[in-house]
Design a protein around this motif. Structure first.
Motif, PDB file in Angstrom:
ATOM      1  N   ILE A  10     -17.628   7.479  -5.271  1.00  0.00           N
ATOM      2  CA  ILE A  10     -18.472   7.445  -4.088  1.00  0.00           C
ATOM      3  C   ILE A  10     -17.678   8.017  -2.907  1.00  0.00           C
ATOM      4  O   ILE A  10     -16.469   7.817  -2.814  1.00  0.00           O
ATOM      5  CB  ILE A  10     -18.959   6.007  -3.822  1.00  0.00           C
ATOM      6  N   SER A  11     -18.351   8.724  -2.025  1.00  0.00           N
ATOM      7  CA  SER A  11     -17.665   9.318  -0.882  1.00  0.00           C
ATOM      8  C   SER A  11     -17.290   8.223   0.124  1.00  0.00           C
ATOM      9  O   SER A  11     -17.925   7.159   0.182  1.00  0.00           O
ATOM     10  CB  SER A  11     -18.539  10.362  -0.201  1.00  0.00           C
ATOM     11  N   GLU A  28     -12.122   4.516   7.936  1.00  0.00           N
ATOM     12  CA  GLU A  28     -12.000   5.413   6.782  1.00  0.00           C
ATOM     13  C   GLU A  28     -10.847   5.026   5.860  1.00  0.00           C
ATOM     14  O   GLU A  28     -10.979   5.096   4.643  1.00  0.00           O
ATOM     15  CB  GLU A  28     -11.844   6.860   7.246  1.00  0.00           C
ATOM     16  N   ASP A  29      -9.712   4.634   6.430  1.00  0.00           N
ATOM     17  CA  ASP A  29      -8.567   4.240   5.603  1.00  0.00           C
ATOM     18  C   ASP A  29      -8.897   3.019   4.756  1.00  0.00           C
ATOM     19  O   ASP A  29      -8.571   2.960   3.564  1.00  0.00           O
ATOM     20  CB  ASP A  29      -7.331   3.955   6.465  1.00  0.00           C
ATOM     21  N   GLN A  30      -9.545   2.035   5.359  1.00  0.00           N
ATOM     22  CA  GLN A  30      -9.927   0.830   4.631  1.00  0.00           C
ATOM     23  C   GLN A  30     -10.955   1.139   3.545  1.00  0.00           C
ATOM     24  O   GLN A  30     -10.861   0.623   2.427  1.00  0.00           O
ATOM     25  CB  GLN A  30     -10.480  -0.217   5.598  1.00  0.00           C
ATOM     26  N   VAL A  35     -12.617   1.922  -2.152  1.00  0.00           N
ATOM     27  CA  VAL A  35     -13.160   2.802  -3.191  1.00  0.00           C
ATOM     28  C   VAL A  35     -12.132   3.014  -4.297  1.00  0.00           C
ATOM     29  O   VAL A  35     -12.461   2.956  -5.484  1.00  0.00           O
ATOM     30  CB  VAL A  35     -13.613   4.150  -2.583  1.00  0.00           C
ATOM     31  N   ASP A  36     -10.875   3.244  -3.924  1.00  0.00           N
ATOM     32  CA  ASP A  36      -9.822   3.427  -4.932  1.00  0.00           C
ATOM     33  C   ASP A  36      -9.663   2.170  -5.794  1.00  0.00           C
ATOM     34  O   ASP A  36      -9.537   2.258  -7.015  1.00  0.00           O
ATOM     35  CB  ASP A  36      -8.489   3.788  -4.281  1.00  0.00           C
ATOM     36  N   ALA A  42     -13.112  -0.504 -12.244  1.00  0.00           N
ATOM     37  CA  ALA A  42     -14.143   0.007 -13.157  1.00  0.00           C
ATOM     38  C   ALA A  42     -13.504   0.637 -14.389  1.00  0.00           C
ATOM     39  O   ALA A  42     -13.977   0.427 -15.517  1.00  0.00           O
ATOM     40  CB  ALA A  42     -15.023   1.018 -12.435  1.00  0.00           C
ATOM     41  N   ASN A  43     -12.433   1.383 -14.205  1.00  0.00           N
ATOM     42  CA  ASN A  43     -11.740   2.006 -15.339  1.00  0.00           C
ATOM     43  C   ASN A  43     -11.168   0.952 -16.283  1.00  0.00           C
ATOM     44  O   ASN A  43     -11.225   1.109 -17.504  1.00  0.00           O
ATOM     45  CB  ASN A  43     -10.648   2.950 -14.856  1.00  0.00           C
TER      46      ASN A  43
END
Length: 56
Positions: A10-11, A28-30, A35-36, A42-43
């Motif tokens: 996801i962006s 944005e950093d948070q 997301v990471d 998920a992996n």
């Protein structure tokens, strides 16, 4: 949080937008960290599921 495109990350702007809808304000950093982290989780879940399926 809902992933719109399976197999795609996801962006950051989309993540910020989704979180804001739930009343969570992040920069944005948070959002990138979130997301990471979710991508790693998920992996791991998928790998564990596939490992279990192969052993059955």
């Amino acid at each position: 949080m809902i992933w719109e495109n399976e197999g795609e990350k996801i962006s950051i702007p989309k993540a910020i937008s989704i979180l804001e809808k739930d009343g969570i304000k992040v920069n944005e950093d948070q959002a990138k960290i979130i997301v990471d982290f979710l991508t790693v989780m998920a992996n791991i879940v998928v790998a564990q599921y596939l490992r279990k399926e192969r052993s059955d």
